[in-house]
Design a protein around this motif. Sequence first.
Motif, PDB file in Angstrom:
ATOM      1  N   ASN A  35     -27.499  18.203 -20.129  1.00 38.22           N
ATOM      2  CA  ASN A  35     -27.006  18.753 -18.870  1.00 38.22           C
ATOM      3  C   ASN A  35     -28.160  19.372 -18.098  1.00 38.22           C
ATOM      4  OD1 ASN A  35     -25.433  19.853 -16.786  1.00 38.22           O
ATOM      5  ND2 ASN A  35     -25.140  21.763 -17.909  1.00 38.22           N
ATOM      6  N   VAL A  36     -28.409  18.834 -16.902  1.00 32.13           N
ATOM      7  CA  VAL A  36     -29.413  19.386 -15.984  1.00 32.13           C
ATOM      8  C   VAL A  36     -28.637  20.007 -14.827  1.00 32.13           C
ATOM      9  CG1 VAL A  36     -31.416  18.912 -14.545  1.00 32.13           C
ATOM     10  CG2 VAL A  36     -31.046  17.594 -16.648  1.00 32.13           C
ATOM     11  N   PRO A  37     -28.424  21.318 -14.812  1.00 28.13           N
ATOM     12  CA  PRO A  37     -27.594  21.935 -13.771  1.00 28.13           C
ATOM     13  C   PRO A  37     -28.092  21.599 -12.370  1.00 28.13           C
ATOM     14  CG  PRO A  37     -28.069  23.512 -15.514  1.00 28.13           C
ATOM     15  CD  PRO A  37     -28.919  22.306 -15.786  1.00 28.13           C
ATOM     16  N   SER A  70     -14.234  21.585  -7.646  1.00 27.97           N
ATOM     17  CA  SER A  70     -14.685  22.963  -7.520  1.00 27.97           C
ATOM     18  C   SER A  70     -16.087  22.997  -6.924  1.00 27.97           C
ATOM     19  CB  SER A  70     -14.700  23.641  -8.890  1.00 27.97           C
ATOM     20  OG  SER A  70     -15.246  24.933  -8.797  1.00 27.97           O
ATOM     21  N   THR A  71     -16.321  23.916  -5.988  1.00 27.11           N
ATOM     22  CA  THR A  71     -17.650  24.032  -5.413  1.00 27.11           C
ATOM     23  C   THR A  71     -18.626  24.656  -6.398  1.00 27.11           C
ATOM     24  OG1 THR A  71     -17.006  26.150  -4.450  1.00 27.11           O
ATOM     25  CG2 THR A  71     -16.774  24.193  -3.061  1.00 27.11           C
ATOM     26  N   GLU A  72     -18.113  25.406  -7.371  1.00 25.12           N
ATOM     27  CA  GLU A  72     -18.963  25.944  -8.430  1.00 25.12           C
ATOM     28  C   GLU A  72     -18.357  25.558  -9.770  1.00 25.12           C
ATOM     29  OE1 GLU A  72     -20.696  30.168 -10.225  1.00 25.12           O
ATOM     30  OE2 GLU A  72     -19.772  30.099  -8.246  1.00 25.12           O
ATOM     31  N   PHE A  73     -18.979  24.614 -10.432  1.00 26.28           N
ATOM     32  CA  PHE A  73     -18.508  24.137 -11.726  1.00 26.28           C
ATOM     33  C   PHE A  73     -19.593  24.481 -12.735  1.00 26.28           C
ATOM     34  CE2 PHE A  73     -17.449  20.485 -14.661  1.00 26.28           C
ATOM     35  CZ  PHE A  73     -16.286  21.056 -15.117  1.00 26.28           C
ATOM     36  N   CYS A  74     -19.406  25.592 -13.429  1.00 27.69           N
ATOM     37  CA  CYS A  74     -20.470  26.124 -14.259  1.00 27.69           C
ATOM     38  C   CYS A  74     -20.530  25.409 -15.602  1.00 27.69           C
ATOM     39  CB  CYS A  74     -20.290  27.622 -14.464  1.00 27.69           C
ATOM     40  SG  CYS A  74     -18.735  28.036 -15.243  1.00 27.69           S
ATOM     41  N   ALA A  75     -21.582  25.717 -16.356  1.00 23.29           N
ATOM     42  CA  ALA A  75     -21.821  25.030 -17.624  1.00 23.29           C
ATOM     43  C   ALA A  75     -20.699  25.285 -18.621  1.00 23.29           C
ATOM     44  CB  ALA A  75     -23.165  25.481 -18.198  1.00 23.29           C
ATOM     45  N   TYR A 143     -24.762  27.183 -23.736  1.00 22.60           N
ATOM     46  CA  TYR A 143     -23.423  26.690 -23.416  1.00 22.60           C
ATOM     47  C   TYR A 143     -23.080  25.400 -24.128  1.00 22.60           C
ATOM     48  CZ  TYR A 143     -23.217  30.209 -19.768  1.00 22.60           C
ATOM     49  OH  TYR A 143     -23.191  31.394 -19.096  1.00 22.60           O
ATOM     50  N   ALA A 144     -24.055  24.658 -24.640  1.00 28.36           N
ATOM     51  CA  ALA A 144     -23.759  23.424 -25.359  1.00 28.36           C
ATOM     52  C   ALA A 144     -22.908  23.679 -26.591  1.00 28.36           C
ATOM     53  CB  ALA A 144     -25.060  22.716 -25.745  1.00 28.36           C
ATOM     54  N   ALA A 145     -22.964  24.912 -27.119  1.00 24.54           N
ATOM     55  CA  ALA A 145     -22.132  25.249 -28.270  1.00 24.54           C
ATOM     56  C   ALA A 145     -20.655  25.109 -27.952  1.00 24.54           C
ATOM     57  CB  ALA A 145     -22.434  26.678 -28.728  1.00 24.54           C
ATOM     58  N   LEU A 146     -20.265  25.280 -26.690  1.00 22.43           N
ATOM     59  CA  LEU A 146     -18.864  25.135 -26.322  1.00 22.43           C
ATOM     60  C   LEU A 146     -18.392  23.699 -26.475  1.00 22.43           C
ATOM     61  CD1 LEU A 146     -18.762  27.350 -23.112  1.00 22.43           C
ATOM     62  CD2 LEU A 146     -18.038  27.951 -25.412  1.00 22.43           C
ATOM     63  N   LEU A 173     -25.770  17.499 -28.145  1.00 20.01           N
ATOM     64  CA  LEU A 173     -25.477  18.076 -26.832  1.00 20.01           C
ATOM     65  C   LEU A 173     -26.531  19.112 -26.502  1.00 20.01           C
ATOM     66  CD1 LEU A 173     -21.624  18.653 -27.287  1.00 20.01           C
ATOM     67  CD2 LEU A 173     -22.835  16.537 -26.702  1.00 20.01           C
ATOM     68  N   ILE A 174     -27.159  18.960 -25.334  1.00 22.18           N
ATOM     69  CA  ILE A 174     -28.262  19.846 -24.931  1.00 22.18           C
ATOM     70  C   ILE A 174     -27.948  20.401 -23.549  1.00 22.18           C
ATOM     71  CG2 ILE A 174     -30.740  20.018 -24.504  1.00 22.18           C
ATOM     72  CD1 ILE A 174     -31.111  17.566 -26.301  1.00 22.18           C
ATOM     73  N   ASP A 175     -28.022  21.719 -23.424  1.00 18.13           N
ATOM     74  CA  ASP A 175     -27.776  22.386 -22.143  1.00 18.13           C
ATOM     75  C   ASP A 175     -29.053  23.085 -21.702  1.00 18.13           C
ATOM     76  OD1 ASP A 175     -25.809  23.330 -20.074  1.00 18.13           O
ATOM     77  OD2 ASP A 175     -26.508  25.275 -20.823  1.00 18.13           O
ATOM     78  N   LEU A 176     -29.581  22.689 -20.547  1.00 23.54           N
ATOM     79  CA  LEU A 176     -30.813  23.290 -20.027  1.00 23.54           C
ATOM     80  C   LEU A 176     -30.483  24.447 -19.096  1.00 23.54           C
ATOM     81  CD1 LEU A 176     -32.920  20.086 -19.183  1.00 23.54           C
ATOM     82  CD2 LEU A 176     -32.779  21.358 -21.336  1.00 23.54           C
TER      83      LEU A 176
END
Length: 675
Positions: A35-37, A70-75, A143-146, A173-176
């Motif tokens: 995931n690249v926010p 959603s305009t803000e879709f967070c990790a 957040y990848a733990a979720l 799963l990798i969250d940056l």
Amino acid sequence: MITCALTAGAAALRVARAGTRMSYVGAGAPVVVINVPGLSWSGRGLSAYPVLRDHLPKAAVGTLFRFASSTEFCAASAWSTISAGSVHGPTSGTTTGPRNCATGVRRDATGLPESLARTEGYPGALAHAAEQHGQCVSAAGEYAALGAADSSGRVDDFRADPADFATTCHLTLIDLPPGSARRLLPMVLRRVPAGPDVIVAGLSTVPGRPANGLGAIVCWGPGVRPGELTSHQTRHPGLVAVDDIAATLYRSVGQTQLAGYARPLLSATATPPFSAARAARRRTAALAVSSSLAAPYLTCAFAGLAVLLIVLVVLLRTARRVRRRRIWALVVAVSSTLAALPAACLLVNTVGWESAGRPRLALAVGVSLIACLIGAAATATRSYRLGPLFTVCVLTWWAMIVDTILGTPWQLLSMMGLLPEFASRYFGMGNLGYGTFVTVTLLTLSVVGSAARQVWSSRATMTVVVLLGLLSAAVDNGPGLGNDGGGGLALVPAVALVLWNMSAKCHRGRWIAGTVVITCLWSLACAGLDSLYPPEYRTHLGFYFDRLVHHDDISEFTHAISINTTFVQSRWWISLIPALLLLSIALALVPKSALPAWTFTAWRFDPIVSAALTTVLFAWTLGFLVNDSGVSIPAAGMLTAFPLLLAFGAWERPAGDIPPGSVDSTGVVGVVGGA
């Protein structure tokens, strides 16, 4: 004949496109999801990540729809959706994803991550599916733990540092972090081995930064064909959704049976990689422009035209008789232009406005010009009683028929179409489109039936109307076309009502019973045909049928009613739409002679238009009752029908000025009147 030829050509093009070879991403191979926010095709796009551009020659790319516009879709929301398996969850059937973004992954008393504990649906389903098939899921990044945790909050292999991930599990799963994604992504990609399929996507937005619901996704690996990504949920080349990534991970670990509508990612070689990237950039810009421009443009257009019509009516009351005909002509032109806006919003997507230097201006100007052209064509036929009404209706009807046969590429980008960022509907006939379609279909059938009855026998006329009605119902309700379950429940009886109005010998009781039986059989047949497809090809029609027949589950219907009720109560101006519908029904039921003098006598006493209005109101009411967000059906229909009635009512001539041959046996001006 022209309509039939163009419709057949659209069907042939649809069949030719269906021959494109595709392959599943992650089919039996390990998968790494990064995931690249904020990763998107808009703005700088991939130019901010040169390492991704280096992979484009061997990659499949696409536009990514984030969850629920959603305009803000967070990790936290993104990875919770991945954890639950799909937007609805594989078992619970409820929406997933926390409603607000957590500031961090904290542990509560049970050891479950707090963000995951608030998630509705089935958190931890991905980890359980992997465990059942002898696989595991590792995670790196907070957040990848979720996404990797099971329902107890346990992760098979968790690393807090995204650059310190391990690929010992089948799924990684990798969250940056948003602030260091540009620096960490090259480091992470260098450590990924050659075996897995890699999915790099903007699953989430950057907190506090304006964004839309559209991200970018880039995939490469042994199981990926370079070109465009798609899925059986979106059914458009280059378009996928966040929950499609979840379905891909499920299929990769061996679980192919999923509830909900998410489908695994597919890669196709129909488009070269760099061309696919350019197409994705244009497509993202087009979707963003059409969704952002829909409300302001349409509000200004309808308000401006309404003001112009009021001015013209005022001028009519003050002008001399000699000038009134010119003003009436302007009323017809303005009303026809207003009614042509839905067709213009579709047809503008054939001219490539998204490639212009200023796409917002190009879209607004293009829609305006096409609507004016249709309005001018309708005005040119005003010497005929129903000329303007028929011209606008048949052009809109044909445009929607062809678009649906092609797979709704025009409705996807239309300001009055699917609006997938808001409605989460990617193909087929949406409620806004259906409101317009059912209106123009019933008006067209009524006018065609009236005109044909003056030339052909009653049996031939009924045959023509039945064939056109079957075509419309098949396009709207048929599997692989409109896939509109609730639409068929309203359109089929409305077409039967048109036939009832044309027949003087039909017994009322038999007609009602026959209509109910035919409607039920038609809807069940379309849903049953859809359920015969393998699960990965089914739409909501097949799932409804399966739940109804095999599980006696009618929760989808009650859920649709609940959604519609909530939608009506959400805004005060939305609650006005049912009120307008009730007012229209009341006016239709009031005896024509009891209506005040200021109403248009042209449609009050015309049997063709009166009968057509009855069927339209009937279809609006049924569509409103049986669809989720069904309130949009009468709203969209009114935007077409009311201006057409105004254009029809503007055709007023003194009794001595009616041309010979234009009055039928009942004394009402007919369709075939001369100039």
